[in-house]
Design a protein around this motif. Structure first.
Motif, PDB file in Angstrom:
ATOM      1  N   SER A 321      10.397 -46.590  22.478  1.00  0.00           N
ATOM      2  CA  SER A 321      11.100 -46.170  23.688  1.00  0.00           C
ATOM      3  C   SER A 321      11.192 -44.651  23.667  1.00  0.00           C
ATOM      4  O   SER A 321      12.124 -44.073  23.113  1.00  0.00           O
ATOM      5  N   SER A 322      10.198 -43.998  24.266  1.00  0.00           N
ATOM      6  CA  SER A 322      10.047 -42.534  24.123  1.00  0.00           C
ATOM      7  C   SER A 322      11.312 -41.743  24.457  1.00  0.00           C
ATOM      8  O   SER A 322      11.630 -40.769  23.785  1.00  0.00           O
ATOM      9  N   ASN A 323      12.003 -42.148  25.534  1.00  0.00           N
ATOM     10  CA  ASN A 323      13.152 -41.357  25.964  1.00  0.00           C
ATOM     11  C   ASN A 323      14.363 -41.466  25.041  1.00  0.00           C
ATOM     12  O   ASN A 323      15.336 -40.729  25.213  1.00  0.00           O
ATOM     13  N   PHE A 324      14.324 -42.365  24.085  1.00  0.00           N
ATOM     14  CA  PHE A 324      15.412 -42.468  23.113  1.00  0.00           C
ATOM     15  C   PHE A 324      15.562 -41.141  22.363  1.00  0.00           C
ATOM     16  O   PHE A 324      16.654 -40.773  21.939  1.00  0.00           O
ATOM     17  N   GLU A 325      14.445 -40.421  22.231  1.00  0.00           N
ATOM     18  CA  GLU A 325      14.463 -39.108  21.578  1.00  0.00           C
ATOM     19  C   GLU A 325      15.438 -38.155  22.266  1.00  0.00           C
ATOM     20  O   GLU A 325      16.102 -37.352  21.611  1.00  0.00           O
ATOM     21  N   ARG A 326      15.523 -38.236  23.591  1.00  0.00           N
ATOM     22  CA  ARG A 326      16.450 -37.362  24.311  1.00  0.00           C
ATOM     23  C   ARG A 326      17.901 -37.714  23.979  1.00  0.00           C
ATOM     24  O   ARG A 326      18.760 -36.848  23.836  1.00  0.00           O
ATOM     25  N   LEU A 327      18.181 -39.014  23.834  1.00  0.00           N
ATOM     26  CA  LEU A 327      19.539 -39.423  23.471  1.00  0.00           C
ATOM     27  C   LEU A 327      19.875 -38.905  22.075  1.00  0.00           C
ATOM     28  O   LEU A 327      20.980 -38.409  21.832  1.00  0.00           O
ATOM     29  N   LEU A 328      18.926 -39.001  21.143  1.00  0.00           N
ATOM     30  CA  LEU A 328      19.165 -38.516  19.777  1.00  0.00           C
ATOM     31  C   LEU A 328      19.447 -37.016  19.783  1.00  0.00           C
ATOM     32  O   LEU A 328      20.267 -36.520  19.012  1.00  0.00           O
ATOM     33  N   TYR A 329      18.769 -36.299  20.663  1.00  0.00           N
ATOM     34  CA  TYR A 329      19.001 -34.861  20.787  1.00  0.00           C
ATOM     35  C   TYR A 329      20.467 -34.585  21.147  1.00  0.00           C
ATOM     36  O   TYR A 329      21.154 -33.810  20.491  1.00  0.00           O
ATOM     37  N   TYR A 330      20.974 -35.260  22.183  1.00  0.00           N
ATOM     38  CA  TYR A 330      22.354 -35.005  22.595  1.00  0.00           C
ATOM     39  C   TYR A 330      23.351 -35.541  21.570  1.00  0.00           C
ATOM     40  O   TYR A 330      24.355 -34.897  21.264  1.00  0.00           O
ATOM     41  N   LYS A 331      23.065 -36.717  21.019  1.00  0.00           N
ATOM     42  CA  LYS A 331      24.025 -37.346  20.098  1.00  0.00           C
ATOM     43  C   LYS A 331      24.072 -36.650  18.746  1.00  0.00           C
ATOM     44  O   LYS A 331      25.017 -36.829  17.991  1.00  0.00           O
ATOM     45  N   SER A 332      23.040 -35.885  18.397  1.00  0.00           N
ATOM     46  CA  SER A 332      23.066 -35.167  17.123  1.00  0.00           C
ATOM     47  C   SER A 332      23.646 -33.761  17.314  1.00  0.00           C
ATOM     48  O   SER A 332      23.538 -32.924  16.421  1.00  0.00           O
ATOM     49  N   GLY A 333      24.220 -33.503  18.484  1.00  0.00           N
ATOM     50  CA  GLY A 333      24.723 -32.159  18.754  1.00  0.00           C
ATOM     51  C   GLY A 333      23.587 -31.169  18.957  1.00  0.00           C
ATOM     52  O   GLY A 333      23.671 -30.029  18.517  1.00  0.00           O
ATOM     53  N   GLU A 334      22.513 -31.646  19.579  1.00  0.00           N
ATOM     54  CA  GLU A 334      21.342 -30.809  19.903  1.00  0.00           C
ATOM     55  C   GLU A 334      20.716 -30.234  18.633  1.00  0.00           C
ATOM     56  O   GLU A 334      20.242 -29.099  18.594  1.00  0.00           O
ATOM     57  N   ASN A 335      20.683 -31.063  17.592  1.00  0.00           N
ATOM     58  CA  ASN A 335      20.121 -30.659  16.306  1.00  0.00           C
ATOM     59  C   ASN A 335      18.615 -30.975  16.284  1.00  0.00           C
ATOM     60  O   ASN A 335      18.183 -32.063  15.898  1.00  0.00           O
ATOM     61  N   VAL A 336      17.815 -29.995  16.711  1.00  0.00           N
ATOM     62  CA  VAL A 336      16.379 -30.257  16.907  1.00  0.00           C
ATOM     63  C   VAL A 336      15.640 -30.516  15.579  1.00  0.00           C
ATOM     64  O   VAL A 336      14.688 -31.292  15.539  1.00  0.00           O
ATOM     65  N   ASP A 337      16.123 -29.896  14.497  1.00  0.00           N
ATOM     66  CA  ASP A 337      15.462 -30.137  13.208  1.00  0.00           C
ATOM     67  C   ASP A 337      15.663 -31.590  12.778  1.00  0.00           C
ATOM     68  O   ASP A 337      14.762 -32.230  12.248  1.00  0.00           O
ATOM     69  N   TYR A 338      16.861 -32.076  13.020  1.00  0.00           N
ATOM     70  CA  TYR A 338      17.156 -33.471  12.682  1.00  0.00           C
ATOM     71  C   TYR A 338      16.297 -34.422  13.534  1.00  0.00           C
ATOM     72  O   TYR A 338      15.671 -35.352  13.014  1.00  0.00           O
ATOM     73  N   VAL A 339      16.233 -34.162  14.842  1.00  0.00           N
ATOM     74  CA  VAL A 339      15.429 -35.020  15.724  1.00  0.00           C
ATOM     75  C   VAL A 339      13.964 -34.986  15.288  1.00  0.00           C
ATOM     76  O   VAL A 339      13.298 -36.022  15.191  1.00  0.00           O
ATOM     77  N   LYS A 340      13.488 -33.798  14.964  1.00  0.00           N
ATOM     78  CA  LYS A 340      12.096 -33.683  14.553  1.00  0.00           C
ATOM     79  C   LYS A 340      11.827 -34.491  13.278  1.00  0.00           C
ATOM     80  O   LYS A 340      10.803 -35.165  13.168  1.00  0.00           O
ATOM     81  N   SER A 341      12.787 -34.451  12.335  1.00  0.00           N
ATOM     82  CA  SER A 341      12.560 -35.198  11.094  1.00  0.00           C
ATOM     83  C   SER A 341      12.516 -36.707  11.370  1.00  0.00           C
ATOM     84  O   SER A 341      11.713 -37.436  10.794  1.00  0.00           O
ATOM     85  N   LEU A 342      13.367 -37.177  12.292  1.00  0.00           N
ATOM     86  CA  LEU A 342      13.326 -38.608  12.639  1.00  0.00           C
ATOM     87  C   LEU A 342      11.991 -38.974  13.291  1.00  0.00           C
ATOM     88  O   LEU A 342      11.390 -40.008  12.980  1.00  0.00           O
ATOM     89  N   MET A 343      11.535 -38.115  14.199  1.00  0.00           N
ATOM     90  CA  MET A 343      10.285 -38.420  14.912  1.00  0.00           C
ATOM     91  C   MET A 343       9.080 -38.343  13.967  1.00  0.00           C
ATOM     92  O   MET A 343       8.116 -39.094  14.125  1.00  0.00           O
ATOM     93  N   ASP A 344       9.161 -37.460  12.969  1.00  0.00           N
ATOM     94  CA  ASP A 344       8.101 -37.435  11.949  1.00  0.00           C
ATOM     95  C   ASP A 344       8.102 -38.743  11.146  1.00  0.00           C
ATOM     96  O   ASP A 344       7.047 -39.312  10.872  1.00  0.00           O
ATOM     97  N   ASP A 345       9.294 -39.221  10.791  1.00  0.00           N
ATOM     98  CA  ASP A 345       9.390 -40.503  10.080  1.00  0.00           C
ATOM     99  C   ASP A 345       8.772 -41.625  10.922  1.00  0.00           C
ATOM    100  O   ASP A 345       8.048 -42.477  10.412  1.00  0.00           O
ATOM    101  N   LEU A 346       9.074 -41.604  12.217  1.00  0.00           N
ATOM    102  CA  LEU A 346       8.560 -42.658  13.103  1.00  0.00           C
ATOM    103  C   LEU A 346       7.028 -42.619  13.134  1.00  0.00           C
ATOM    104  O   LEU A 346       6.368 -43.660  13.090  1.00  0.00           O
ATOM    105  N   GLU A 347       6.499 -41.393  13.158  1.00  0.00           N
ATOM    106  CA  GLU A 347       5.045 -41.285  13.230  1.00  0.00           C
ATOM    107  C   GLU A 347       4.376 -41.745  11.919  1.00  0.00           C
ATOM    108  O   GLU A 347       3.378 -42.446  11.942  1.00  0.00           O
ATOM    109  N   HIS A 348       4.981 -41.372  10.799  1.00  0.00           N
ATOM    110  CA  HIS A 348       4.347 -41.687   9.512  1.00  0.00           C
ATOM    111  C   HIS A 348       4.636 -43.102   9.023  1.00  0.00           C
ATOM    112  O   HIS A 348       3.761 -43.772   8.499  1.00  0.00           O
ATOM    113  N   ASP A 349       5.885 -43.554   9.189  1.00  0.00           N
ATOM    114  CA  ASP A 349       6.266 -44.850   8.613  1.00  0.00           C
ATOM    115  C   ASP A 349       6.527 -45.910   9.675  1.00  0.00           C
ATOM    116  O   ASP A 349       6.820 -47.060   9.340  1.00  0.00           O
TER     117      ASP A 349
END
Ligand SMILES: *Cc1c(COP(=O)(O)O)cnc(C)c1O
Length: 501
Positions: A321-349
């Motif tokens: 669900s691609s747009n879930f990434e936007r929710l993670l952005y807001y819910k993490s306090g706009e922590n882009v490094d954190y969102v990026k690490s999650l999306m990297d995990d999704l891509e690799h694992d």
């Protein structure tokens, strides 16, 4: 002027214009507006506004680059004549809940709401002499609505790729009868993922960009495009207005929305409405058997490593669900490094796990549930027999969850979003109500009209009278060449047209 940024890199700064034309960020992230909750839509004002007036305020708030004139023009062109109900998205009362019907546009699915407005907005952002070709891989609904939205829009075009044996007869007929001078439909010898993977490859192909030249660019009509998401926020406010008008609530009362979910665009628009000040108690995410999100709500692990089910609600057969990434952005306090690490995990694992406090914060705003095919059919049958209301399978995937939510929050009114006309997915609906369907969708539709007394939308009847084009049949590795050829054909033609005018 406020700038958009990327969910994966806060150094990205881009205007709303460019965000709409580009579709998504080069780092793979999605475009977002920081500090969304600092913006506000005045509820007291909404109550007295038309759909178009609410749309004006929402677009002006979230896409600040557009002039008042550009916004007003785009909205009138998108909605004044193309919907078959003057409310655009009318609310119907069923038993002790309400249904928000989002399927009154040209292709009878909710994607029309975004895809009627997106082309008009895009056209306003286009510098002189520039052309944009929108590409969409589709399992049915997106392609149909994109063709209807971009058809004959000057300086733009749409190409749609669908899996040869992967869409319903109704959807195929809709695509093949939506003929614009600037549209192209191709049937891929492969499945949806083959089409999707190649569209992504084409977007990332730098040498192709060179070959197309500076005047021609590519964009996406998928719901990752912010220009498609923003129009969807409008109907949450309009639904609230209708609930007040119908005497169901007073201004300021909280309500609950339940939303059939695939790519998380529709329900995210509801969250944006809440951030903009709409009194929403909960947003209920509805899944079918592809219940990645429902499992996420149990333990905070988003895991797509699982069998894929082809269900009777195919527009929700999605594992990322691609747009879930936007929710993670807001819910993490706009922590882009954190969102990026999650999306990297999704891509690799193929999976990631969020921090417990993030899961908790998501649960404050959202509930999630699911229905399998048998439950969906049982819901269609029950709601028709008890209340004489006919739901499509996507809408019906939320009925069970709606009842559970009502039991938990008996004092809060519930609005169930309905995303497609039952006649668009007529085989499944006939199976649920009559116990069978016919080879021909039009015969099945006639049977269903006879059995239920509920009329079929004129738009869906008409497609069987229109002449269908023959789709271009290609292998996935031929998509790129077709894009180059089509751009040449369509836009050279465009230039000679404007020279003539
Ligand atoms: C696209 C679609 C959905 C899913 O919406 P998302 O925004 O992708 O979550 C649900 N129902 C129907 C009929 C659709 O076409």
């Amino acid at each position: 002027m406020e700038k958009y940024t990327s969910t994966r890199d806060k150094d990205v700064e881009i205007s709303a214009f460019d965000a709409i034309i580009k579709g998504f960020s080069d780092d793979g992230g999605l475009f977002v507006l920081p500090d969304l909750a600092d913006h506000n839509i005045n509820i007291d004002k909404v109550i007295d506004q038309s759909y178009q007036e609410i749309a004006f305020d929402v677009v002006k708030t979230l896409l600040p680059d557009f002039s008042d004139f550009q916004i007003a023009n785009s909205i009138h062109e998108a909605y004044d004549d193309s919907f078959d109900d003057y409310e655009i998205t009318p609310i119907k009362d069923v038993d002790n809940f309400s249904v928000l019907e989002l399927f009154h546009g040209p292709t009878c699915a909710f994607k029309d709401v975004g895809l009627q407005l997106l082309p008009k907005l895009m056209q306003q952002c286009l510098p002189e002499n520039k052309h944009v070709m929108v590409l969409a891989a589709t399992s049915g609904d997106t392609g149909t609505a994109a063709l209807a939205g971009f058809k004959d829009v000057n300086k733009m075009g749409a190409m749609v790729f669908y899996p040869q044996n992967g869409v319903s007869m109704v959807q195929q007929q809709q695509m093949l009868t939506t003929k614009g001078y600037n549209t192209k439909v191709a049937a891929i010898n492969g499945n949806f993922d083959d089409a999707q993977t190649n569209v992504k490859k084409i977007f990332n192909n730098q040498s192709l960009k060179k070959k197309l030249g500076d005047d021609n660019s590519l964009s996406s009509a998928n719901s990752i495009n912010i220009g498609r998401l923003v129009p969807q926020i409008v109907y949450y406010f309009d639904a609230y207005k209708q609930m007040v008008k119908n005497g169901k609530i007073n201004v300021g009362d909280e309500i609950i929305f339940t939303v059939p979910t695939g790519n998380f665009g529709d329900v995210l628009a509801g969250y944006y409405a809440k951030l903009l000040g709409l009194p929403v108690k909960k947003l209920v995410i509805e899944c079918n058997s592809n219940k990645v999100l429902a499992d996420f709500f149990k333990n905070g692990v988003y895991d797509r490593n699982r069998p894929f089910f082809k269900t009777i609600a195919p527009s929700m057969d999605i594992q990322i669900s691609s747009n879930f990434e936007r929710l993670l952005y807001y819910k993490s306090g706009e922590n882009v490094d954190y969102v990026k690490s999650l999306m990297d995990d999704l891509e690799h694992d193929g999976k990631y796990e969020v921090l417990p406090e993030i899961l908790e914060s998501i649960k404050e705003d959202f509930i999630c549930g699911y229905s399998d095919d048998d439950e969906i059919k049982a819901s269609i049958k029950e709601v028709f027999e008890k209340y004489h209301y006919l739901m499509d399978p996507h809408t019906a995937s939320g009925y069970r969850v709606t009842r559970e939510t009502q039991a938990k929050y008996p004092d809060t009114p519930v609005v169930m979003l309905s995303t497609a006309s039952p006649y668009k997915f007529v085989d499944a609906v006939a199976d649920a109500i009559i116990g069978e369907h016919r080879e021909s969708p039009i015969e099945t539709s006639d049977l269903l009209v006879e059995k239920t007394g509920i009329e079929m939308p004129e738009q869906l009847r008409q497609i069987w009278h229109d002449e269908a084009v023959v789709p271009t049949k290609i292998n996935p590795n031929e998509m790129e060449d077709l894009v180059v050829d089509t751009i040449k054909d369509v836009f050279e033609n465009d230039k000679s047209n404007s020279a003539r005018n």
